[in-house]
Design an enzyme around this catalytic site. Sequence first.
Site, PDB file in Angstrom:
ATOM      1  N   CYS A 382       0.823  -1.212   0.000  1.00 39.20           N
ATOM      2  CA  CYS A 382       0.000   0.000   0.000  1.00 39.20           C
ATOM      3  C   CYS A 382       0.861   1.267   0.000  1.00 39.20           C
ATOM      4  O   CYS A 382       1.378   1.626  -1.045  1.00 39.20           O
ATOM      5  CB  CYS A 382      -1.003  -0.031   1.138  1.00 39.20           C
ATOM      6  N   HIS A 507      -3.690  -5.110   0.033  1.00 40.68           N
ATOM      7  CA  HIS A 507      -3.128  -5.660   1.271  1.00 40.68           C
ATOM      8  C   HIS A 507      -3.323  -7.179   1.301  1.00 40.68           C
ATOM      9  O   HIS A 507      -4.351  -7.659   1.798  1.00 40.68           O
ATOM     10  CB  HIS A 507      -3.867  -5.092   2.487  1.00 40.68           C
ATOM     11  N   GLU A 509      -2.062  -9.249   3.220  1.00 35.53           N
ATOM     12  CA  GLU A 509      -2.031  -9.801   4.583  1.00 35.53           C
ATOM     13  C   GLU A 509      -3.414 -10.091   5.157  1.00 35.53           C
ATOM     14  O   GLU A 509      -3.568 -10.987   5.986  1.00 35.53           O
ATOM     15  CB  GLU A 509      -1.264  -8.872   5.532  1.00 35.53           C
TER      16      GLU A 509
END
Length: 538
Positions: A382, A507, A509
């Site tokens: 990001c 993202h 994650e």
Amino acid sequence: MVKYIFVTGGVLSSVGKGILTSSIGKMLQARGLKPTVVKIDPYVNIDAGTMNPYMHGEVFVTDDGGETDLDLGWYERFLDLSLKQENNLTTGTIYRSVIEKERHGDFLGRCVQIVPHVTNEIKNRIKNAGKAVNADIVLTEVGGTVGDIEGLPFLEAIRQMRVEEGYENTLYVHVALVPVLDVTGEMKTKPLQHSVNELRRIGIQPDTIVARSPQMIDAEALRKIALFGTIPESSVFCSYNAETVYQVPLILDKQGMGDFICQRLSLKCDVKDFVAWQTFVDGMIHPEHEVRIALVGKYAGLSDSYVSMTEALRHGGAACKTKVCIAYLEAEKFEREPECLKDLANFDGVFVPYGFGPRGTEGKIAAAKYARENDIPFLGICYGFQLAVIEFARNVCGLTDANSTEINPDTPYPVIDLMPEQRGIETKGATMRLGVHKVVLQKGSLAHKLFGEDICERHRHRFEVNLDYIDALKNKGLCFTGKSSDGRRMETLELPDKYFYFASQFHGEFKSRPGRPSPEYFGFIQACVNKKLGLPKV
Ligand code: GLN
């Protein structure tokens, strides 16, 4: 009949309620049951989106674009669920909807009160969370600590649910700290006893108590907790410090907590399967390799600010039997003391995480430059992606003082700029580009190699790569290999001549799971290991 499990916490916050709630869910899931989870955050904010990560840690983003408490991340990781904004209740969301109903005239003629109107709203939302996904069990974690003023309406609501849903369908779990005194090595249960008393004062008698302590509680502590908690010793469990939080469900299940819950709630379960989970845990605690990652961030003082990223790095590590040691480095240090940049050579990888605002950005840009010039494996997420673009524009394309308009609105080269649809938006709550969006990957690229087919990943940003500079960047070798469906949004970048240099606007994650790591994180860690072992680039 849906069953309800309520988790409260005593003595202090951060006692591990999120991990305990996730672990209870895991024990039930291992028995073939279907849990869902609701997190209650008694603060007045509508969601976590407008809070600084130093307040409550990172903001977790759900598929549907909810900006939620980080505990939802733990539930998703432990239970492999995709939760919704509705799974996170705050005082703000509850009051907003009660007040909207009042204005609409739903309570005409009545005096609208905390009991019953606010408590009814809370109960309905807990029940609806179960109905929405057809869950067998709804786990509800009440954030904060028993005794907080903000938490009272929520505790009153769950107290009422015992009466309305029935004893056999509701279970109260209370977790509290049992500290061990440094000097005498003694386990102290008095704070826990007081927190149980506080809970009883509100009308809730816990069915089971979990002692959170550095090591397994001794017989004397167990006896006291049971005696003063008014429960049998067999209903007391201990969540002691483990090497990884993923061991907690296994630890508690071994003590009989899973069986206890199933018996108490008459849940039918003949199976118990922890095989996949155990395999993942084994990979984590018996690594064959080790890598050191420099996380160059703005909120480095609180690792919870980067918890999903940290876990995604670890999931990636577990998948290649690698222990991931993360140093949380303050980006500003590289601005004050540029000579420290060369310390990055001691790391196997450089990671630049998300972020907002100007603070620390020059340090992050310098770290990205160091990684590129010294060919240290690099992953940017990001803001990390945007800053890598700025670094490349400045130092490779010669666009001196290139920047993001978020950092310098007067930059001569706004290579990162506000997304067009963001112009004119004045309010801050839930107004970013949020949640899952499709990303189309270029065949043959590293992105494609890592992720396979086109993907849907979660986002949280206002700025993006300015299309006016794409050609200049591309001409010098920066490859944008993932784009939005309309091709107008740059989603991934890579430098093919480097060992591993990759960044994404999205993202990864948030969708990383134990045993199924986010491909970009896995690719990064694997590259760090391989490079350390002297293997050629894959
Ligand atoms: N501040 C940047 C933006 O708003 C990046 C956001 C982030 O890292 N989540 O676009």
